[in-house]
Enzyme design. Structure first.
Site, short mmCIF file in Angstrom:
data_model
loop_
_atom_site.label_atom_id
_atom_site.label_comp_id
_atom_site.label_asym_id
_atom_site.label_seq_id
_atom_site.Cartn_x
_atom_site.Cartn_y
_atom_site.Cartn_z
N HIS A 1 -1.84 7.55 5.98
CA HIS A 1 -1.73 6.25 6.30
C HIS A 1 -1.18 6.19 7.88
O HIS A 1 -0.45 7.40 8.04
CB HIS A 1 -0.83 5.46 5.37
CG HIS A 1 0.28 5.98 5.17
ND1 HIS A 1 0.46 7.18 4.28
CD2 HIS A 1 1.75 5.85 5.68
CE1 HIS A 1 1.67 7.32 3.82
NE2 HIS A 1 2.37 6.55 4.78
N HIS B 1 1.43 4.13 10.23
CA HIS B 1 2.30 3.04 10.47
C HIS B 1 2.32 2.14 11.91
O HIS B 1 2.30 3.10 12.72
CB HIS B 1 4.13 3.46 10.26
CG HIS B 1 4.52 4.08 8.84
ND1 HIS B 1 5.13 3.30 8.09
CD2 HIS B 1 4.18 5.37 8.37
CE1 HIS B 1 5.32 4.33 6.99
NE2 HIS B 1 4.83 5.28 7.13
P1 AMP Z 1 5.46 7.35 4.33
O1 AMP Z 1 7.17 7.51 4.12
O2 AMP Z 1 5.20 7.65 5.81
O3 AMP Z 1 4.73 8.14 3.12
O4 AMP Z 1 5.39 5.80 4.16
C1 AMP Z 1 4.99 5.20 3.06
C2 AMP Z 1 5.10 3.72 3.23
O5 AMP Z 1 4.50 3.10 2.11
C3 AMP Z 1 6.71 3.44 3.24
O6 AMP Z 1 6.97 2.74 4.38
C4 AMP Z 1 6.72 2.23 2.06
O7 AMP Z 1 7.57 1.32 2.23
C5 AMP Z 1 5.19 1.84 1.78
N1 AMP Z 1 4.78 1.36 0.39
C6 AMP Z 1 5.06 2.03 -0.58
N2 AMP Z 1 4.23 1.47 -1.65
C7 AMP Z 1 3.78 0.37 -1.04
C8 AMP Z 1 3.05 -0.73 -1.58
N3 AMP Z 1 2.88 -1.01 -3.02
N4 AMP Z 1 2.68 -1.76 -0.81
C9 AMP Z 1 3.09 -1.67 0.56
N5 AMP Z 1 3.71 -0.44 1.01
C10 AMP Z 1 3.99 0.31 0.30
#
Ligand code: AMP
Ligand code: ZN
Length: 135
Positions: free
Chosen positions: A101, A103
């Site tokens: 993903h 951001h």
């Molecule tokens: P990372 O730390 O780069 O792996 O980012 C993971 C991101 O996913 C974090 O910013 C979380 O807030 C987001 N996240 C986790 N679960 C969900 C969800 N069910 N819906 C939307 N965002 C999520």
């Protein structure tokens, strides 16, 4: 390609509801559930890749083009003053969900979003070592 028990596989497939801003055959763009700022969104690949190390080259190119399109549109919608694109690979770099993903974090003048680092100094030894081993 998908992985059992991967939450982003389920969100990308639409099996778990999400605040979806955009969707095509390759990606789903959703609002982050714990936003760093208003409008913080994520680009999820529809197929499961652990992170950028594994991502298909064609999708890697498409992801950046999509990020560009999204932030050019969203900056007007949100009225933000800037944008960070952040993409974490592995735990040491802050990755918590192991499905590729990106951001897209809107920035507002004077906000307290903590993306930054202490600026070091490039050491001659490190420079030589890295340049010699990469070439
Ligand atoms: P990372 O730390 O780069 O792996 O980012 C993971 C991101 O996913 C974090 O910013 C979380 O807030 C987001 N996240 C986790 N679960 C969900 C969800 N069910 N819906 C939307 N965002 C999520
Ligand atoms: Zn997945």
């Amino acid at each position: 390609m998908r992985e059992e028990n991967c939450i982003f596989c389920k969100i990308a497939a639409g099996e778990i509801p999400s605040a979806t801003l955009y969707e095509d055959d390759d990606f789903r763009v959703i609002l982050d559930v714990n936003p760093a700022s208003k409008g913080h969104a994520l680009i999820l690949s529809k197929e499961h890749y652990r992170n950028l190390y594994e991502l298909d080259d064609g999708l890697a190119s498409k992801a950046l083009v999509l990020a560009k399109k999204m932030i050019v549109r969203l900056k007007d919608v949100l009225g933000c003053d800037g944008y960070n694109i952040v993409q974490n690979n592995e735990e040491a770099a802050g990755q918590t969900v192991f499905h590729f993903h990106m951001h897209m974090i809107p920035r507002y003048q004077g906000d307290k979003v903590g993306i930054g680092w202490h600026m070091g100094e490039l050491k001659e030894k490190d420079k030589e070592e890295i340049l010699n081993s990469v070439k």
